[in-house]
Design an enzyme around this catalytic site. Structure first.
Site, PDB file in Angstrom:
ATOM      1  N   SER A 240     -11.893   3.087   9.842  1.00  0.00           N
ATOM      2  CA  SER A 240     -10.825   3.560  10.633  1.00  0.00           C
ATOM      3  C   SER A 240     -10.897   5.242  10.754  1.00  0.00           C
ATOM      4  O   SER A 240     -10.570   5.678  10.363  1.00  0.00           O
ATOM      5  CB  SER A 240     -10.076   2.068  11.328  1.00  0.00           C
ATOM      6  OG  SER A 240      -9.787   2.078  12.468  1.00  0.00           O
TER       7      SER A 240
ATOM      8  N   TYR B  68      -4.455  -3.834   9.042  1.00  0.00           N
ATOM      9  CA  TYR B  68      -5.987  -3.491   9.217  1.00  0.00           C
ATOM     10  C   TYR B  68      -6.039  -2.020   8.790  1.00  0.00           C
ATOM     11  O   TYR B  68      -6.794  -1.745   7.925  1.00  0.00           O
ATOM     12  CB  TYR B  68      -5.745  -3.393  10.210  1.00  0.00           C
ATOM     13  CG  TYR B  68      -7.118  -2.512  10.798  1.00  0.00           C
ATOM     14  CD1 TYR B  68      -8.159  -3.700  10.813  1.00  0.00           C
ATOM     15  CD2 TYR B  68      -7.204  -1.853  11.636  1.00  0.00           C
ATOM     16  CE1 TYR B  68      -9.955  -2.286  11.244  1.00  0.00           C
ATOM     17  CE2 TYR B  68      -8.317  -1.185  12.185  1.00  0.00           C
ATOM     18  CZ  TYR B  68      -9.557  -1.588  11.710  1.00  0.00           C
ATOM     19  OH  TYR B  68     -11.088  -1.127  12.154  1.00  0.00           O
TER      20      TYR B  68
END
Length: 208
Positions: A101, A114
């Protein structure tokens, strides 16, 4: 739906099979080894899976949240890479691709679990690439950006999008095809000299 889509797009001579595994349990690794033995060796591994969402700020996250993100995003990817290496034939070029990410490009304060789990994958790429080069395997990761897999449809042409669109210079979110194009390149012969890298495919996404 994904499995059916794949089956519906097979061409003559192609076959498809799949297996479900829970990486909380070591015995599941043996099930995957058996699956590979039945279906033959694989040349490339793309870990295109994730648990994501606004899991919370630091003072909101729980032990369960940290463990779940680690299990799904990080642990499973590393164990799949381990299984891939064990079955790989060194005479052929192998390739591993993780999905990460944008945690290294800007703050993700309300996605601590996350961001942490994805950062681990991005950071280990260089070490794995170094280690696995002698086995004729490249290792990279791809950051697909803010990708609309359907869950962002609600933002199309409404007031929320008007507030957000200044962050997207091309006037749209990333689409799955954008990251797929990067992955296709990395898996092609033209991408064979790239290893140990994280490639950002965000369309110029601007963080506040």
């Amino acid at each position: 739906m994904l499995i059916e889509d794949i089956k519906n797009n097979l061409v003559d001579g192609q076959t498809f099979d799949h297996i479900h595994a829970n990486f909380m349990y070591d015995e599941e690794l043996n099930n995957i080894k058996g699956f590979l033995k039945r279906n033959g060796k694989i040349d490339y591994l793309v870990c295109n899976h994730a648990l994501s969402g606004n899991d919370g700020y630091l003072n909101e996250i729980s032990s369960d949240s940290l463990d779940m993100h680690w299990q799904i995003n990080t642990k499973s990817s590393i164990l799949l890479a381990k299984l891939f290496v064990e079955q790989h034939n060194k005479s052929n070029l192998g390739k591993i691709i993780f999905m990460t990410s944008g945690q290294s490009l800007g703050a993700m304060p309300n996605e601590i679990s996350y961001a942490l789990s994805k950062a681990a994958l991005a950071e280990i790429v260089k070490s794995l690439a170094y280690d696995l080069s002698e086995k004729n395997i490249t290792v990279n990761s791809v950051n697909p950006g803010v990708t609309n897999t359907g869950y962002l449809d609600e933002y199309d042409n409404n007031e929320s999008w008007e507030e957000m669109k200044q962050s997207f210079p091309f006037g749209r979110f990333s689409e799955p095809e954008d990251a797929a194009n990067i992955i296709t390149f990395l898996l092609s012969d033209k991408g064979s000299w790239i290893t140990g890298q994280t490639i950002n495919s965000e369309g110029g996404f601007r963080r506040g």
